[in-house]
Design an enzyme around this catalytic site. Structure first.
Site, PDB file in Angstrom:
ATOM      1  N   THR A   1      -9.010  72.681  46.276  1.00  0.00           N
ATOM      2  CA  THR A   1      -9.605  73.732  47.100  1.00  0.00           C
ATOM      3  C   THR A   1      -9.445  75.109  46.459  1.00  0.00           C
ATOM      4  O   THR A   1     -10.369  75.933  46.502  1.00  0.00           O
ATOM      5  CB  THR A   1      -8.978  73.721  48.508  1.00  0.00           C
ATOM      6  OG1 THR A   1      -9.215  72.441  49.100  1.00  0.00           O
ATOM      7  CG2 THR A   1      -9.593  74.789  49.400  1.00  0.00           C
TER       8      THR A   1
ATOM      9  N   LYS B   1       5.382  72.078  51.903  1.00  0.00           N
ATOM     10  CA  LYS B   1       4.524  73.274  51.788  1.00  0.00           C
ATOM     11  C   LYS B   1       3.793  73.545  53.091  1.00  0.00           C
ATOM     12  O   LYS B   1       3.651  74.700  53.511  1.00  0.00           O
ATOM     13  CB  LYS B   1       3.525  73.082  50.644  1.00  0.00           C
ATOM     14  CG  LYS B   1       4.161  72.962  49.269  1.00  0.00           C
ATOM     15  CD  LYS B   1       3.125  72.875  48.183  1.00  0.00           C
ATOM     16  CE  LYS B   1       2.370  71.555  48.166  1.00  0.00           C
ATOM     17  NZ  LYS B   1       3.188  70.418  47.726  1.00  0.00           N
ATOM     18  N   LYS B   2       3.295  72.486  53.722  1.00  0.00           N
ATOM     19  CA  LYS B   2       2.548  72.676  54.958  1.00  0.00           C
ATOM     20  C   LYS B   2       3.436  73.230  56.071  1.00  0.00           C
ATOM     21  O   LYS B   2       3.054  74.143  56.811  1.00  0.00           O
ATOM     22  CB  LYS B   2       1.917  71.347  55.394  1.00  0.00           C
ATOM     23  CG  LYS B   2       0.717  70.956  54.557  1.00  0.00           C
ATOM     24  CD  LYS B   2      -0.418  71.955  54.758  1.00  0.00           C
ATOM     25  CE  LYS B   2      -1.641  71.670  53.945  1.00  0.00           C
ATOM     26  NZ  LYS B   2      -2.708  72.670  54.125  1.00  0.00           N
TER      27      LYS B   2
ATOM     28  N   SER C   1       6.739  66.090  49.718  1.00  0.00           N
ATOM     29  CA  SER C   1       6.020  67.086  48.923  1.00  0.00           C
ATOM     30  C   SER C   1       4.873  67.699  49.705  1.00  0.00           C
ATOM     31  O   SER C   1       4.688  68.923  49.730  1.00  0.00           O
ATOM     32  CB  SER C   1       5.491  66.436  47.638  1.00  0.00           C
ATOM     33  OG  SER C   1       4.771  67.358  46.858  1.00  0.00           O
TER      34      SER C   1
ATOM     35  N   ASP D   1      -3.143  73.493  61.140  1.00  0.00           N
ATOM     36  CA  ASP D   1      -3.445  73.249  59.727  1.00  0.00           C
ATOM     37  C   ASP D   1      -3.964  71.836  59.553  1.00  0.00           C
ATOM     38  O   ASP D   1      -3.800  70.977  60.431  1.00  0.00           O
ATOM     39  CB  ASP D   1      -2.187  73.448  58.868  1.00  0.00           C
ATOM     40  CG  ASP D   1      -2.511  73.763  57.413  1.00  0.00           C
ATOM     41  OD1 ASP D   1      -3.700  73.721  57.038  1.00  0.00           O
ATOM     42  OD2 ASP D   1      -1.565  74.050  56.656  1.00  0.00           O
ATOM     43  N   LYS D   2      -4.595  71.608  58.411  1.00  0.00           N
ATOM     44  CA  LYS D   2      -5.110  70.292  58.033  1.00  0.00           C
ATOM     45  C   LYS D   2      -4.853  70.101  56.559  1.00  0.00           C
ATOM     46  O   LYS D   2      -4.895  71.055  55.774  1.00  0.00           O
ATOM     47  CB  LYS D   2      -6.610  70.218  58.358  1.00  0.00           C
ATOM     48  CG  LYS D   2      -7.373  69.097  57.665  1.00  0.00           C
ATOM     49  CD  LYS D   2      -8.095  69.623  56.433  1.00  0.00           C
ATOM     50  CE  LYS D   2      -8.769  68.513  55.663  1.00  0.00           C
ATOM     51  NZ  LYS D   2      -9.259  69.006  54.333  1.00  0.00           N
ATOM     52  N   HIS D   3      -4.578  68.871  56.173  1.00  0.00           N
ATOM     53  CA  HIS D   3      -4.353  68.578  54.757  1.00  0.00           C
ATOM     54  C   HIS D   3      -5.037  67.275  54.391  1.00  0.00           C
ATOM     55  O   HIS D   3      -5.028  66.316  55.171  1.00  0.00           O
ATOM     56  CB  HIS D   3      -2.861  68.463  54.437  1.00  0.00           C
ATOM     57  CG  HIS D   3      -2.593  68.169  52.990  1.00  0.00           C
ATOM     58  ND1 HIS D   3      -2.688  69.127  52.010  1.00  0.00           N
ATOM     59  CD2 HIS D   3      -2.259  67.013  52.352  1.00  0.00           C
ATOM     60  CE1 HIS D   3      -2.411  68.587  50.838  1.00  0.00           C
ATOM     61  NE2 HIS D   3      -2.152  67.306  51.020  1.00  0.00           N
ATOM     62  N   SER D   4      -5.639  67.238  53.207  1.00  0.00           N
ATOM     63  CA  SER D   4      -6.270  66.026  52.692  1.00  0.00           C
ATOM     64  C   SER D   4      -5.525  65.554  51.459  1.00  0.00           C
ATOM     65  O   SER D   4      -5.035  66.365  50.663  1.00  0.00           O
ATOM     66  CB  SER D   4      -7.737  66.296  52.335  1.00  0.00           C
ATOM     67  OG  SER D   4      -8.279  65.208  51.609  1.00  0.00           O
TER      68      SER D   4
ATOM     69  N   ARG E   1       8.683  64.685  38.717  1.00  0.00           N
ATOM     70  CA  ARG E   1       8.096  63.394  39.110  1.00  0.00           C
ATOM     71  C   ARG E   1       6.874  63.073  38.278  1.00  0.00           C
ATOM     72  O   ARG E   1       6.628  61.918  37.916  1.00  0.00           O
ATOM     73  CB  ARG E   1       7.709  63.428  40.591  1.00  0.00           C
ATOM     74  CG  ARG E   1       8.874  63.382  41.566  1.00  0.00           C
ATOM     75  CD  ARG E   1       8.407  63.695  42.974  1.00  0.00           C
ATOM     76  NE  ARG E   1       7.339  62.790  43.374  1.00  0.00           N
ATOM     77  CZ  ARG E   1       6.335  63.136  44.184  1.00  0.00           C
ATOM     78  NH1 ARG E   1       6.253  64.375  44.654  1.00  0.00           N
ATOM     79  NH2 ARG E   1       5.411  62.264  44.507  1.00  0.00           N
TER      80      ARG E   1
END
Length: 418
Positions: free
Chosen positions: A120, A187-188, A183, A80-83, A168
């Site tokens: 996204t 999820k990831k 956070s 996986d990848k996250h930005s 928050r």
């Protein structure tokens, strides 16, 4: 007797919390037994006093485990990848099918736009019929058959994060690196990856505008994810100008399809995508040269674009999207160039202002629950160092009305320094 207020008091006083205390507190966030006031007090105590690495890992794992955690039995690595978000950041739309074409499996849990940054899921909703929340079982089927599925978390993954984030957001505790880390990763990690690459943006279009802030978050995410047992790397990348030539939901999907089809409109976008995808393959054991060769092969021979189309079709979208994107993607009724006030060379771009102009057009939310106009935004944007003038505009505005186009054109001119 265990009391949530004692956990809050200890963190308020700067004490280190045990994994058991953090776990029980997060369980209370998820099941509602801990009040909003107590959650807010905990968040503020963490913001002011911070957490040690062991506490961050415990918080992240507890939030991950507050709902369903996916397990996979697939013939290739689950990655996986996250930005952290930006303007014109459509890398996920290109990276996921590229890596799927290289034998990886990507259950990519993505989000919606936040502030001036695009989301996204919002981009994918510009594709008619695309199901951004197909459910866990459908996610499993699509990932196994296609290799990638870009979807939302739904209610089953990391439900504690959804409640904690909402609190928050209205209690001035968003900026805590500890809570941001938990956070993002909750999820990831709930999606069950073996490998994770983080794209931490810095520059005037990023939430972490200063490089030092971005590095701090990148270091935190890598340390916590690895502490949770996931091989992780982070890249700090530039968001001092839009990443793609487009900014807006359907417009970015169109540019992603064009890029997968071989048209590189933004070299920065392509270079960033290759760097992130290459880092993923390297974490799975490939050499730098092997990773790049495999990615370029999947791009040149068309298999990456085929995977994108297969994902779209499997999740309810039109089977002819990749071949005829303009037939299916929504298009704004007003499309016209935005001419600069004077000719010259672009020396700087206020990237956040460009993103906010897209929001003002209706492409982002001013309030939670706002309906989006998925057709609006900018295309053919120029970058720093490029010339503009009587023959080359700053970009094209796509708007619902002439008056909206006028306002957006004014905002885009103001965002550019020529």
């Amino acid at each position: 007797m265990w009391l949530p207020q004692e956990v809050i008091r200890r963190k308020r006083d700067g004490e280190r919390l045990s994994g058991q205390d953090i776990g029980r507190f997060v369980a209370g966030i998820a099941d509602g037994s801990i009040s909003d006031a107590q959650v807010a007090a905990f968040a503020m105590a963490v913001l002011l006093k911070g957490m040690a690495l062991e506490e961050r890992v415990a918080l992240t794992c507890a939030m991950r485990d507050s709902g369903q955690v996916l397990r996979w039995d697939l013939p290739g690595p689950v990655v996986d990848k996250h930005s952290t978000g930006g303007v014109g950041d459509l890398t996920s739309l290109v990276l996921a099918p590229l890596l799927a074409a290289c034998g990886c499996y990507l259950p990519m849990i993505s989000g919606r736009g936040l502030g001036h940054t695009g989301g996204t899921l919002d981009k994918l909703e510009s594709i008619p019929g695309y199901q951004v929340e197909p459910g866990i079982e459908r996610l499993r089927v699509v990932v196994a058959e296609v290799g990638c599925a870009i979807v939302g978390a739904g209610g089953g993954l990391a439900p504690a994060d959804k409640r904690l984030y909402a609190i928050r957001d209205v209690t001035a505790t968003v900026e805590s690196v500890d809570l941001i880390t938990a956070s993002i990763l909750a999820k990831k990690l709930a999606a069950g990856p073996d490998v994770l690459v983080m794209d931490v943006k810095t520059g005037n279009g990023a939430f972490m505008a200063q490089p030092g802030q971005a590095r701090e978050l990148a270091d935190s995410i890598v340390a916590v994810a690895q502490g949770a047992g996931v091989r992780t790397q982070a890249l700090v990348t530039d968001m001092s100008q839009p990443l793609a030539r487009s900014a807006g939901n359907a417009l970015e999907v169109l540019e992603a399809i064009e890029l997968l089809g071989g048209q590189v409109r933004s070299q920065r976008l392509w270079d960033t995508t290759l760097a992130l995808a290459g880092a993923v393959l390297e974490l799975t054991g490939a050499s730098v040269d092997e990773a790049r060769s495999r990615l370029l092969s999947a791009w040149h021979n068309g298999t990456a674009l085929q995977r994108f189309q297969a994902m779209v079709t499997a999740l309810g979208g039109p089977p002819g999207l990749a071949a005829e994107p303009l037939r299916w993607l929504p298009q704004a009724p007003v499309q016209r160039p935005v001419w600069p006030a004077q000719g010259g060379t672009v020396t700087a771009i206020d990237t956040r202002a460009v993103g906010l102009a897209v929001v003002a057009l209706g492409g982002g939310r001013c309030r939670p629950g706002d309906a989006l106009d998925l057709s609006v935004g900018f295309s053919r944007l120029v970058f720093v160092g490029e010339a503009v003038g009587a023959e080359r505009p700053l970009g094209w505005v796509h708007a619902a009305s002439d008056s909206a186009a006028d306002e957006a054109a004014h905002a885009l001119r103001a965002a550019y320094r020529v």
